[in-house]
Scaffold this motif. Structure first.
Motif, PDB file in Angstrom:
ATOM      1  N   PHE A 102     -38.626 -23.881 -73.118  1.00 40.76           N
ATOM      2  CA  PHE A 102     -37.846 -22.899 -73.976  1.00 40.76           C
ATOM      3  C   PHE A 102     -36.497 -23.951 -73.940  1.00 40.76           C
ATOM      4  N   VAL A 103     -36.099 -24.086 -75.034  1.00 41.04           N
ATOM      5  CA  VAL A 103     -34.796 -24.714 -75.387  1.00 41.04           C
ATOM      6  C   VAL A 103     -34.051 -23.644 -76.399  1.00 41.04           C
ATOM      7  N   ASP A 104     -32.631 -23.503 -76.301  1.00 42.55           N
ATOM      8  CA  ASP A 104     -31.781 -22.726 -77.146  1.00 42.55           C
ATOM      9  C   ASP A 104     -31.548 -23.737 -78.461  1.00 42.55           C
ATOM     10  N   GLY A 105     -31.623 -23.025 -79.517  1.00 47.12           N
ATOM     11  CA  GLY A 105     -31.032 -23.657 -80.623  1.00 47.12           C
ATOM     12  C   GLY A 105     -31.074 -22.679 -82.013  1.00 47.12           C
ATOM     13  N   ASP A 106     -30.549 -23.007 -82.852  1.00 46.77           N
ATOM     14  CA  ASP A 106     -30.249 -21.966 -84.121  1.00 46.77           C
ATOM     15  C   ASP A 106     -30.335 -22.942 -85.382  1.00 46.77           C
ATOM     16  N   LEU A 107     -31.309 -22.725 -86.335  1.00 41.92           N
ATOM     17  CA  LEU A 107     -31.361 -23.299 -87.598  1.00 41.92           C
ATOM     18  C   LEU A 107     -30.057 -23.658 -88.066  1.00 41.92           C
ATOM     19  N   MET A 108     -29.068 -22.637 -87.863  1.00 43.59           N
ATOM     20  CA  MET A 108     -27.805 -22.636 -88.730  1.00 43.59           C
ATOM     21  C   MET A 108     -26.664 -23.359 -87.693  1.00 43.59           C
ATOM     22  N   ASP A 109     -27.307 -23.845 -86.653  1.00 43.75           N
ATOM     23  CA  ASP A 109     -26.076 -24.598 -85.975  1.00 43.75           C
ATOM     24  C   ASP A 109     -26.670 -25.921 -85.812  1.00 43.75           C
ATOM     25  N   GLN A 110     -25.964 -26.954 -86.525  1.00 40.57           N
ATOM     26  CA  GLN A 110     -26.317 -28.164 -86.378  1.00 40.57           C
ATOM     27  C   GLN A 110     -26.263 -28.944 -84.834  1.00 40.57           C
ATOM     28  N   ALA A 111     -25.182 -28.655 -84.069  1.00 40.73           N
ATOM     29  CA  ALA A 111     -24.989 -29.046 -82.818  1.00 40.73           C
ATOM     30  C   ALA A 111     -26.126 -28.794 -81.756  1.00 40.73           C
ATOM     31  N   SER A 112     -26.651 -27.270 -82.139  1.00 37.21           N
ATOM     32  CA  SER A 112     -27.533 -27.082 -81.265  1.00 37.21           C
ATOM     33  C   SER A 112     -28.757 -27.528 -81.305  1.00 37.21           C
ATOM     34  N   LEU A 113     -29.159 -27.941 -82.677  1.00 36.62           N
ATOM     35  CA  LEU A 113     -30.403 -28.735 -82.889  1.00 36.62           C
ATOM     36  C   LEU A 113     -30.493 -30.081 -82.237  1.00 36.62           C
ATOM     37  N   VAL A 114     -29.273 -30.817 -82.538  1.00 41.29           N
ATOM     38  CA  VAL A 114     -29.241 -32.098 -82.038  1.00 41.29           C
ATOM     39  C   VAL A 114     -29.256 -32.164 -80.489  1.00 41.29           C
ATOM     40  N   SER A 115     -28.838 -31.028 -79.802  1.00 41.87           N
ATOM     41  CA  SER A 115     -28.981 -30.959 -78.170  1.00 41.87           C
ATOM     42  C   SER A 115     -30.178 -30.612 -78.012  1.00 41.87           C
ATOM     43  N   ALA A 116     -30.937 -29.725 -78.754  1.00 39.59           N
ATOM     44  CA  ALA A 116     -32.258 -29.211 -78.430  1.00 39.59           C
ATOM     45  C   ALA A 116     -33.166 -30.511 -78.438  1.00 39.59           C
ATOM     46  N   ILE A 117     -33.404 -31.425 -79.569  1.00 38.56           N
ATOM     47  CA  ILE A 117     -33.960 -32.436 -79.769  1.00 38.56           C
ATOM     48  C   ILE A 117     -33.746 -33.610 -78.804  1.00 38.56           C
ATOM     49  N   ASP A 118     -32.528 -33.552 -78.423  1.00 44.38           N
ATOM     50  CA  ASP A 118     -31.968 -34.742 -77.276  1.00 44.38           C
ATOM     51  C   ASP A 118     -32.661 -34.232 -75.978  1.00 44.38           C
ATOM     52  N   THR A 119     -32.530 -32.918 -75.856  1.00 44.26           N
ATOM     53  CA  THR A 119     -33.016 -32.580 -74.434  1.00 44.26           C
ATOM     54  C   THR A 119     -34.712 -32.692 -74.218  1.00 44.26           C
ATOM     55  N   VAL A 120     -35.417 -32.107 -75.100  1.00 45.83           N
ATOM     56  CA  VAL A 120     -36.737 -32.356 -75.222  1.00 45.83           C
ATOM     57  C   VAL A 120     -37.360 -33.558 -75.625  1.00 45.83           C
ATOM     58  N   GLN A 121     -36.843 -34.400 -76.372  1.00 44.61           N
ATOM     59  CA  GLN A 121     -37.262 -35.749 -76.620  1.00 44.61           C
ATOM     60  C   GLN A 121     -38.854 -35.671 -77.024  1.00 44.61           C
ATOM     61  N   PRO A 122     -38.966 -34.992 -78.074  1.00 43.11           N
ATOM     62  CA  PRO A 122     -40.496 -34.520 -78.439  1.00 43.11           C
ATOM     63  C   PRO A 122     -40.985 -35.611 -79.346  1.00 43.11           C
ATOM     64  N   ASP A 123     -42.271 -35.868 -79.309  1.00 42.67           N
ATOM     65  CA  ASP A 123     -43.251 -36.750 -80.148  1.00 42.67           C
ATOM     66  C   ASP A 123     -43.201 -36.020 -81.532  1.00 42.67           C
ATOM     67  N   GLU A 124     -43.500 -34.765 -81.532  1.00 43.62           N
ATOM     68  CA  GLU A 124     -43.674 -34.043 -82.907  1.00 43.62           C
ATOM     69  C   GLU A 124     -42.824 -32.780 -82.853  1.00 43.62           C
ATOM     70  N   VAL A 125     -42.195 -32.456 -83.822  1.00 41.60           N
ATOM     71  CA  VAL A 125     -41.351 -31.217 -84.359  1.00 41.60           C
ATOM     72  C   VAL A 125     -41.896 -30.463 -85.480  1.00 41.60           C
ATOM     73  N   TYR A 126     -42.273 -29.232 -85.106  1.00 40.27           N
ATOM     74  CA  TYR A 126     -42.923 -28.384 -86.148  1.00 40.27           C
ATOM     75  C   TYR A 126     -41.694 -27.327 -86.586  1.00 40.27           C
ATOM     76  N   ASN A 127     -41.264 -27.448 -87.789  1.00 41.26           N
ATOM     77  CA  ASN A 127     -40.100 -26.367 -88.198  1.00 41.26           C
ATOM     78  C   ASN A 127     -41.205 -25.445 -88.748  1.00 41.26           C
ATOM     79  N   LEU A 128     -41.322 -24.182 -88.267  1.00 42.96           N
ATOM     80  CA  LEU A 128     -41.929 -23.184 -88.702  1.00 42.96           C
ATOM     81  C   LEU A 128     -40.907 -21.868 -88.628  1.00 42.96           C
ATOM     82  N   GLY A 129     -39.526 -22.133 -88.312  1.00 45.49           N
ATOM     83  CA  GLY A 129     -38.671 -21.105 -88.302  1.00 45.49           C
ATOM     84  C   GLY A 129     -38.200 -20.885 -89.738  1.00 45.49           C
TER      85      GLY A 129
END
Length: 344
Positions: A53-80
């Motif tokens: 798990f990684v912290d993040g909020d769809l209403m907080d741009q910085a948290s999303l950048v941090s989450a994606i940088d941390t995870v380094q995902p191959d795929e992102v599924y936006n179901l939120g």
């Protein structure tokens, strides 16, 4: 190398089924959540030891950048999303921020982490692939039936309008930056994990409660509204398949069969041996301000290009939900009696 997937909305119905599916496919699965004490985390509690798990909020741009940088995902599924359509008339601004602008923020976070500039286009190799959960509610007052990828949008709720924005901004980032970004225009999909506020689950819970003698009436709005309903477990497979295709595109996903709310009630109550007409009460306050009367999917593109097929039809789905709720309601009632007894 093990592929990594990041799922927003992992604690929801679709997120829990998608997490199961991706784990079975050998992925390392991460969930974006707003704090570890998420009250809906119970849907994935049995999977928790296999998830990150990684912290993040769809209403907080910085948290999303941090989450994606941390995870380094191959795929992102936006179901939120805020997914209960009637709520969108009461909280239109919030729904628009989450369901519309939230999509833009995730795309921007992917673009920033990937290093894509305004005039730079990705060559499509090794980039983060993005799935956006679009919705049949975008079609709304549909210009044609069934609805396909080329059908014009005419949303009939703030929810549908926000989803339409998310859909178009996803396409825009695909065309502007060469991002591998797709939208799945999913028609209604249900399961025993559906929230109790949604009509199919409201029906299955009532059928169980009435059968067990714990309630007597079920209050509903428009029984004539028609939807294309399917099983959520089937639909998350389509999400995954979309991100495995050679080229990104948008897809309609649905069963192609129409059923009314009245059909859902009849199937559920018949399954437990009850006459629904003795228990259902029509409540005008539950009718939407602008009703979407008929939605039906033409999913030929998904079936032809992706090889996707649904495995559970609507009658079987409703019976599955009623059976699950019979067990749950009985268990909760027994637990409640035990608590009451222990308090004396």
């Amino acid at each position: 190398m093990t592929r990594r997937a990041l799922i927003t909305g992992i604690t929801g119905q679709d997120g829990s089924y998608l997490a199961e599916h991706l784990l079975a496919e050998g992925y390392q699965v991460w969930g974006l959540i707003r704090g570890q004490a998420n009250p809906r985390k119970s849907r994935i509690s049995r999977l928790a030891s296999n998830l990150s798990f990684v912290d993040g909020d769809l209403m907080d741009q910085a948290s999303l950048v941090s989450a994606i940088d941390t995870v380094q995902p191959d795929e992102v599924y936006n179901l939120g999303a805020i997914s209960f359509v009637p709520m969108s008339w009461q909280q239109a601004e919030l729904v628009t921020e989450v369901n519309g602008m939230g999509v833009l923020r995730v795309l921007e976070a992917i673009r920033m982490v990937s290093g894509l500039g305004g005039s730079q286009r990705n060559d499509g190799h090794g980039q983060i692939r993005f799935y956006q959960a679009s919705s049949s509610e975008m079609f709304g007052k549909a210009a044609e039936t069934p609805q396909r990828e080329t059908t014009l949008f005419h949303p009939r709720s703030p929810y549908g309008a926000a989803k339409a924005y998310g859909h178009f901004i996803t396409r825009n980032y695909r065309e502007s930056f060469g991002m591998y970004a797709v939208s799945g225009m999913l028609f209604n999909h249900e399961s025993p994990r559906r929230g109790a506020e949604f009509v199919t689950r409201k029906i299955s819970l009532a059928a169980a409660g009435i059968k067990l003698g714990l309630q007597d009436k079920l209050r509903l709005g428009n029984l004539s509204a028609v939807r294309d309903w399917g099983f959520a477990g089937d639909y998350v497979r389509a999400m995954h398949l979309m991100l495995q295709a050679d080229e990104p595109d948008d897809y309609v996903v649905g069963s192609g069969a129409m059923h009314s709310v009245r059909d859902a009630v009849r199937i559920a109550f018949d399954h437990v041996g009850l006459d629904w007409q003795e228990h259902v009460v029509i409540d005008p306050e539950l009718v939407r301000p602008a009703e979407v009367e008929i939605l039906c999917a033409d999913s030929h593109r998904a079936r032809g290009r992706l090889g996707w097929r649904p495995t559970v039809d609507f009658p079987a789905l409703m019976r599955m939900m009623v059976d699950a709720d019979l067990e749950q309601v009985a268990r909760e009632h027994e637990y409640g009696d035990l608590l009451l007894a222990s308090s004396w």
